[in-house]
Enzyme design. Structure first.
Site, PDB file in Angstrom:
ATOM      1  N   ARG A   1      86.720 -30.852  67.200  1.00  0.00           N
ATOM      2  CA  ARG A   1      87.073 -30.007  66.041  1.00  0.00           C
ATOM      3  C   ARG A   1      86.890 -30.842  64.786  1.00  0.00           C
ATOM      4  NH1 ARG A   1      92.227 -26.311  64.387  1.00  0.00           N
ATOM      5  NH2 ARG A   1      91.087 -24.950  65.791  1.00  0.00           N
TER       6      ARG A   1
ATOM      7  N   ARG B   1      93.763 -17.857  74.088  1.00  0.00           N
ATOM      8  CA  ARG B   1      93.010 -19.094  73.853  1.00  0.00           C
ATOM      9  C   ARG B   1      93.012 -19.946  75.116  1.00  0.00           C
ATOM     10  NH1 ARG B   1      92.370 -21.137  69.017  1.00  0.00           N
ATOM     11  NH2 ARG B   1      90.586 -22.122  70.011  1.00  0.00           N
TER      12      ARG B   1
ATOM     13  N   ASP C   1      91.791 -13.564  58.453  1.00  0.00           N
ATOM     14  CA  ASP C   1      91.954 -15.017  58.612  1.00  0.00           C
ATOM     15  C   ASP C   1      92.546 -15.524  57.300  1.00  0.00           C
ATOM     16  OD1 ASP C   1      91.692 -17.706  59.353  1.00  0.00           O
ATOM     17  OD2 ASP C   1      89.516 -17.772  59.038  1.00  0.00           O
TER      18      ASP C   1
ATOM     19  N   CYS D   1      93.431 -15.060  63.926  1.00  0.00           N
ATOM     20  CA  CYS D   1      93.285 -16.258  64.767  1.00  0.00           C
ATOM     21  C   CYS D   1      94.510 -17.161  64.695  1.00  0.00           C
ATOM     22  CB  CYS D   1      92.024 -17.016  64.367  1.00  0.00           C
ATOM     23  SG  CYS D   1      91.932 -17.380  62.610  1.00  0.00           S
TER      24      CYS D   1
ATOM     25  N   HIS E   1      83.632 -20.892  65.096  1.00  0.00           N
ATOM     26  CA  HIS E   1      84.827 -21.123  65.932  1.00  0.00           C
ATOM     27  C   HIS E   1      84.672 -20.278  67.210  1.00  0.00           C
ATOM     28  CE1 HIS E   1      88.687 -22.326  67.102  1.00  0.00           C
ATOM     29  NE2 HIS E   1      89.463 -21.692  66.240  1.00  0.00           N
TER      30      HIS E   1
ATOM     31  N   GLN F   1      87.552 -19.325  69.806  1.00  0.00           N
ATOM     32  CA  GLN F   1      88.500 -18.333  69.274  1.00  0.00           C
ATOM     33  C   GLN F   1      87.980 -16.920  69.528  1.00  0.00           C
ATOM     34  OE1 GLN F   1      91.615 -18.714  67.481  1.00  0.00           O
ATOM     35  NE2 GLN F   1      91.648 -16.526  67.911  1.00  0.00           N
TER      36      GLN F   1
END
Ligand code: CP
Ligand code: NVA
Length: 328
Positions: free
Chosen positions: A102, A311, A225, A266, A129, A132
């Protein structure tokens, strides 16, 4: 998929994404039944983090432990400072069977994948991402009672960032109706939009970009988001000015006209004053909530914690698919 990296959904076909979602549903059911087959026993995994995380780190760790793997968390390596990405990748590839990264640049995760010789998984970059989005698609499959290809999905907010990009790709791959509802200056890049529109010709999906709030009419899913992503902390004033009309609130939910509409995010989310950043934004700009109202966040339409749990199951599926022959 054994041996492959997972850097962006662009690299995965609709069939492969469906196979990952099916595998995620399978391992989720196994875990609920208390079955732990430990398919990653004697595998070592390293998690490289340049940016902060709760869900992604913990999902990789718990998914690994559930499957019998051993996990190293590494956030203070020599990488990029005293040792090149290439050398770091070659070293980690000698120790580990899989590498999660990440950080900021998509090029970093791509270079790691090029040189590591083991699967590399993108746990978020500025551009994408992808893990996700697997969790988001699984959550939609669980909560929206129609096939993914019939789902009308509206992303509201900062549509030119990692989540907007990856959701557009994921929806296009699954043949969904994707709308980015955002101020023009935050639309995704034209190049990516064109590419996804071309893909939609094969998958039956669609990509719409609009500033018109009426675009939420008929939506099955509203997704937002944060307005300011990691690494952009100097942009609060600009984003608040641009995005306040796009907050997901009760009026926007009602505007969909769909009593079964679902809200996804998310996470983490600024929906109250219970965070340092939330408090500081309130003191400076007077906002009590940002991208979503506390009311919507806590409403029955909100499935954000199911989404967060997913996740774990989807990341487990990615690790199993790329480190074992479970899908080959
Ligand atoms: N959604 C997500 O990636 O959360 P974290 O930043 O906590 O990992
Ligand atoms: N766009 C957000 C996503 C966090 C999971 C960020 O990059 O900070």
């Amino acid at each position: 998929m054994k041996g492959r990296s997972f850097l962006t959904l662009l690299d995965y076909s609709p069939e492969e994404i469906r196979a990952l979602l099916n595998l995620a549903a399978r391992v989720k059911a196994e875990k609920k039944r208390g079955e732990f087959p430990e398919r990653l026993k004697h595998k070592n995994i390293v998690l490289l983090f340049e940016k902060t995380s709760t869900r992604t780190r913990c999902a990789f760790e718990t998914a690994g432990y559930d499957e019998g793997a051993r996990v190293t968390f590494l956030s203070n390596s020599q990488m990029g400072k005293k040792e090149s990405l290439e050398d770091t990748a070659k070293v980690l590839g000698r120790f580990y069977d899989g590498i999660e990264f990440r950080g900021f640049r998509q090029e970093t995760v791509e270079l790691l994948a090029k040189h590591a010789g083991v699967p590399v998984w993108n746990g978020l970059t500025d551009l994408y991402h992808p893990t996700q989005v697997l969790a988001d698609l699984l959550t939609i499959r669980e909560h929206v009672k129609k096939p993914l290809s019939d789902v009308r999905f509206v992303f509201v907010g900062d549509a030119r960032n990692n989540m907007g990009n990856s959701l557009m790709i994921g929806c296009a791959k699954m043949g969904m109706q994707f709308t980015a509802l955002a101020p023009k200056s935050l639309f995704p890049s034209e190049a990516l939009v064109e590419k996804m529109r071309a893909l939609c010709k094969e998958t039956g999906g669609s990509v719409t970009l609009t500033e018109d709030l009426d675009a939420v009419c008929g939506a099955d899913v509203l997704y937002t988001d944060v307005w300011v992503s990691m690494g952009e902390e100097s942009r609060y004033a600009e984003r608040i000015a641009l995005l306040t009309p796009y907050r997901v609130d009760r009026a926007m939910l009602e505007r969909t006209g769909n009593p079964d509409v679902k809200f996804l995010h998310c996470l983490p989310s600024f929906h109250d004053l219970c965070t340092e950043v939330g408090k500081s934004v309130f003191e400076t700009y007077g906002l009590r909530e940002m991208e979503v109202s506390d009311e919507v966040f806590r409403s029955p339409a909100s499935v954000v914690f199911d989404e967060a749990e997913n996740r774990l199951h989807t990341i487990k599926a990615v690790m199993l698919a790329t480190m074992t022959d479970i899908l080959d």
